[in-house]
Design a protein around this motif. Structure first.
Motif, short mmCIF file in Angstrom:
data_model
loop_
_atom_site.label_atom_id
_atom_site.label_comp_id
_atom_site.label_asym_id
_atom_site.label_seq_id
_atom_site.Cartn_x
_atom_site.Cartn_y
_atom_site.Cartn_z
N ASP A 90 29.65 35.14 33.13
CA ASP A 90 30.19 36.33 33.78
C ASP A 90 29.11 37.13 34.49
OD1 ASP A 90 32.35 36.80 30.94
OD2 ASP A 90 32.86 35.90 32.88
N THR A 91 27.86 36.75 34.30
CA THR A 91 26.75 37.44 34.95
C THR A 91 26.90 37.37 36.46
OG1 THR A 91 25.22 37.03 33.13
CG2 THR A 91 24.26 37.43 35.31
N ALA A 92 26.92 38.53 37.09
CA ALA A 92 27.15 38.62 38.54
C ALA A 92 27.05 40.08 38.96
CB ALA A 92 28.54 38.08 38.89
N VAL A 93 27.07 40.28 40.27
CA VAL A 93 27.28 41.62 40.82
C VAL A 93 28.78 41.77 41.00
CG1 VAL A 93 26.88 43.19 42.73
CG2 VAL A 93 25.05 41.65 41.97
N TYR A 94 29.31 42.87 40.49
CA TYR A 94 30.74 43.13 40.58
C TYR A 94 30.99 44.21 41.64
CZ TYR A 94 31.68 40.20 36.59
OH TYR A 94 31.80 39.11 35.76
N TYR A 95 31.90 43.90 42.55
CA TYR A 95 32.23 44.79 43.64
C TYR A 95 33.65 45.31 43.50
CZ TYR A 95 28.18 42.81 46.04
OH TYR A 95 26.91 42.40 46.38
N CYS A 96 33.83 46.57 43.78
CA CYS A 96 35.16 47.17 43.88
C CYS A 96 35.54 47.25 45.35
CB CYS A 96 35.16 48.56 43.26
SG CYS A 96 36.76 49.40 43.36
N ALA A 97 36.82 47.03 45.62
CA ALA A 97 37.29 47.05 47.00
C ALA A 97 38.64 47.72 47.09
CB ALA A 97 37.37 45.63 47.55
N VAL A 98 38.90 48.31 48.24
CA VAL A 98 40.17 49.00 48.50
C VAL A 98 40.89 48.28 49.63
CG1 VAL A 98 41.17 51.12 49.41
CG2 VAL A 98 39.42 51.23 47.64
N GLY A 99 42.15 47.98 49.42
CA GLY A 99 42.93 47.29 50.44
C GLY A 99 44.40 47.62 50.31
N TRP A 100 45.26 46.71 50.78
CA TRP A 100 46.68 47.03 50.85
C TRP A 100 47.57 46.04 50.12
CZ3 TRP A 100 46.39 51.75 52.09
CH2 TRP A 100 45.40 52.17 52.97
N ASP A 101 47.00 44.94 49.66
CA ASP A 101 47.82 43.93 49.00
C ASP A 101 47.15 43.48 47.72
OD1 ASP A 101 49.23 40.69 50.02
OD2 ASP A 101 49.50 41.93 48.22
N HIS A 102 47.61 44.00 46.61
CA HIS A 102 46.98 43.65 45.34
C HIS A 102 47.26 42.20 44.94
CE1 HIS A 102 51.07 44.38 43.92
NE2 HIS A 102 50.75 43.68 42.86
N ARG A 103 48.21 41.55 45.62
CA ARG A 103 48.50 40.15 45.29
C ARG A 103 47.53 39.19 45.98
NH1 ARG A 103 54.40 41.03 47.41
NH2 ARG A 103 53.04 42.12 48.86
N SER A 104 46.76 39.71 46.93
CA SER A 104 45.84 38.84 47.65
C SER A 104 44.54 38.66 46.87
CB SER A 104 45.53 39.42 49.02
OG SER A 104 44.53 38.66 49.66
N THR A 105 44.05 37.44 46.85
CA THR A 105 42.78 37.15 46.19
C THR A 105 41.66 36.96 47.20
OG1 THR A 105 43.23 34.78 46.15
CG2 THR A 105 43.99 36.07 44.26
N SER A 106 41.95 37.19 48.46
CA SER A 106 40.96 37.00 49.51
C SER A 106 40.19 38.28 49.80
CB SER A 106 41.63 36.53 50.80
OG SER A 106 40.72 36.58 51.88
N PRO A 107 38.87 38.20 49.88
CA PRO A 107 38.09 39.40 50.25
C PRO A 107 38.51 39.96 51.61
CG PRO A 107 36.64 37.68 49.42
CD PRO A 107 37.99 37.06 49.59
N ARG A 108 39.06 39.12 52.47
CA ARG A 108 39.45 39.58 53.81
C ARG A 108 40.61 40.56 53.77
NH1 ARG A 108 38.31 34.14 54.72
NH2 ARG A 108 40.51 33.58 54.44
N SER A 109 41.29 40.63 52.65
CA SER A 109 42.42 41.56 52.53
C SER A 109 41.99 42.97 52.13
CB SER A 109 43.42 41.04 51.48
OG SER A 109 44.00 39.82 51.90
N TYR A 110 40.72 43.14 51.90
CA TYR A 110 40.21 44.44 51.45
C TYR A 110 39.31 45.04 52.53
CZ TYR A 110 42.29 43.16 47.06
OH TYR A 110 43.20 42.81 46.09
N ASN A 111 39.53 46.31 52.81
CA ASN A 111 38.89 46.93 53.95
C ASN A 111 37.62 47.70 53.61
OD1 ASN A 111 42.07 47.07 54.24
ND2 ASN A 111 41.21 46.81 56.28
N TYR A 112 37.56 48.25 52.39
CA TYR A 112 36.45 49.11 52.02
C TYR A 112 35.82 48.58 50.73
CZ TYR A 112 39.06 52.03 55.24
OH TYR A 112 39.73 52.49 56.34
N TRP A 113 34.50 48.57 50.72
CA TRP A 113 33.77 47.95 49.61
C TRP A 113 32.69 48.88 49.08
CZ3 TRP A 113 34.72 43.00 47.71
CH2 TRP A 113 35.66 42.25 48.43
N GLY A 114 32.47 48.77 47.78
CA GLY A 114 31.33 49.45 47.19
C GLY A 114 30.08 48.62 47.32
N GLN A 115 28.98 49.14 46.79
CA GLN A 115 27.69 48.46 46.87
C GLN A 115 27.49 47.45 45.75
OE1 GLN A 115 25.37 48.83 49.44
NE2 GLN A 115 27.20 49.76 50.31
N GLY A 116 28.34 47.52 44.75
CA GLY A 116 28.26 46.56 43.66
C GLY A 116 27.48 47.09 42.47
#
Length: 123
Positions: A90-116
């Motif tokens: 599980d070791t990784a950088v974890y990013y939070c993102a804001v988008g419009w479709d919580h059913r999507s697993t694609s990063p392209r569906s999220y418009n705004y990202w944190g720094q991790g």
């Protein structure tokens, strides 16, 4: 402008827990989804979990089901990712993102990202 900021990462032993927090600020809008992704060096960003605006619908990657729990408080523009039964992989950088479709697993569906935020799990 929209800002997304994660916190709560750190180090844990295998089997331990961490709680990540995500805060959205700036321009006000509603009905947005929050998602979490992880990334390790040399690999693409990977979907972890996402949650609808109301919090009544969630999507999880298979490898985190029953170990990670996503939640949110819309009134506070804040989301959480509870990481339990952590494993070294599980070791990784974890990013939070804001988008419009919580059913999507694609990063392209999220418009705004944190720094991790870095999560490191030792065996």
């Amino acid at each position: 402008q929209v800002q997304v900021a994660e916190s709560g990462g750190g180090s844990a032993q295998a089997g331990g827990s961490l709680r990540l927090t995500c805060v959205k600020s700036g321009r006000t809008f509603i009905n947005y989804a929050m998602g979490w992704f992880s990334q390790v060096p040399g690999k693409e960003r990977e979907f972890v979990a996402a949650i609808s605006w109301s919090g009544d619908s969630t999507t999880y990657a298979d490898y985190v089901k029953d170990r990670f729990t996503i939640s949110r408080d819309p009134a506070k523009n804040t989301g959480y990712l509870q990481l339990d039964s952590l494993q070294p992989e599980d070791t990784a950088v974890y990013y939070c993102a804001v988008g419009w479709d919580h059913r999507s697993t694609s990063p392209r569906s999220y418009n705004y990202w944190g720094q991790g935020t870095q999560v490191t799990v030792s065996s």
